[in-house]
Design an enzyme around this catalytic site. Structure first.
Site, short mmCIF file in Angstrom:
data_model
loop_
_atom_site.label_atom_id
_atom_site.label_comp_id
_atom_site.label_asym_id
_atom_site.label_seq_id
_atom_site.Cartn_x
_atom_site.Cartn_y
_atom_site.Cartn_z
N LYS A 1 0.87 -1.17 0.00
CA LYS A 1 0.00 0.00 0.00
C LYS A 1 0.90 1.22 0.00
O LYS A 1 1.35 1.66 1.05
CB LYS A 1 -0.83 -0.06 1.30
CG LYS A 1 -2.09 0.77 1.29
CD LYS A 1 -2.90 0.44 2.53
CE LYS A 1 -3.89 1.51 2.86
NZ LYS A 1 -4.59 1.27 4.12
N ARG B 1 -16.39 3.01 11.77
CA ARG B 1 -17.26 4.02 11.16
C ARG B 1 -18.61 3.46 10.75
O ARG B 1 -19.60 4.16 10.71
CB ARG B 1 -16.58 4.62 9.92
CG ARG B 1 -15.49 5.60 10.26
CD ARG B 1 -14.61 5.87 9.08
NE ARG B 1 -13.85 4.68 8.77
CZ ARG B 1 -12.77 4.66 8.01
NH1 ARG B 1 -12.35 5.78 7.45
NH2 ARG B 1 -12.11 3.54 7.80
N SER C 1 -9.02 8.97 5.37
CA SER C 1 -7.81 9.55 4.79
C SER C 1 -7.89 9.54 3.27
O SER C 1 -7.39 10.46 2.61
CB SER C 1 -6.58 8.75 5.23
OG SER C 1 -6.41 8.85 6.62
#
Ligand code: ADP
Length: 152
Positions: A41, A90, A128
């Site tokens: 990543k 979330r 992000s």
């Protein structure tokens, strides 16, 4: 001493991350905020910048250490003798993924307790990746960033 690890990419740190730290920092003697450096990543922002912004965002806490690591989060927790792993939630998609990770980590280190912290409703849309997209296209990211953090 009771220590916990809050791992993530923090690419960049957002108000969502900060709210999780605010919720859990008072519960521990030491909270490691650990930036995972993941080979698969490639982050948008360099590690040093991510660290700098975390330092700014978390400057008011005196029991936090900002570190970076490679490899498995569970191995980091074991090395640091920090048997609490903090993750923010979330939505139900986060939950499903995080539950599987927590169960896997528990198999690898049975003493490890993952603690899920639900986000504040006003931060549930913040990620992000949304901030990175906004930044790339010249949008105003300031609504999503802790005070003092400026991506430019
Ligand atoms: P990762 O790649 O490990 O998910 P992130 O930096 O995206 O790294 O997230 C780190 C942690 O912060 C995760 O537990 C994630 O669920 C949590 N997090 C990210 N954004 C928010 C938010 N808006 N509210 C609450 N928690 C959040």
């Amino acid at each position: 001493m009771k220590s916990a690890v809050f791992p993530g990419s923090f690419d960049p740190v957002t108000l969502g991350h900060l709210s999780i730290v605010e919720a859990v920092a008072p519960l521990f003697d030491k909270l490691y905020v650990a930036i995972g450096v993941n080979a698969d990543k490639s982050g948008c922002f360099p590690l040093e910048k991510r660290k700098k912004w975390l330092r700014i965002a978390l400057s008011s806490f005196n029991n936090i250490e900002i570190i970076d690591y490679k490899g498995l989060t569970v191995d980091l927790c074991r090395q640091l003798e920090a048997p609490y792993l903090i993750r923010g939630l979330r939505n139900s998609i986060d939950f499903q993924y995080e539950k599987d990770m927590a169960e896997t980590n528990r198999l690898l280190w049975p003493d490890l307790q993952t603690i899920f912290v639900p986000t504040l409703p006003e931060y549930s849309c913040i990620s992000s990746s949304v901030v990175r997209d906004l930044f790339r296209h010249g949008g105003d990211c300031s609504h999503f960033l802790p005070k003092g953090v400026n991506l430019k």
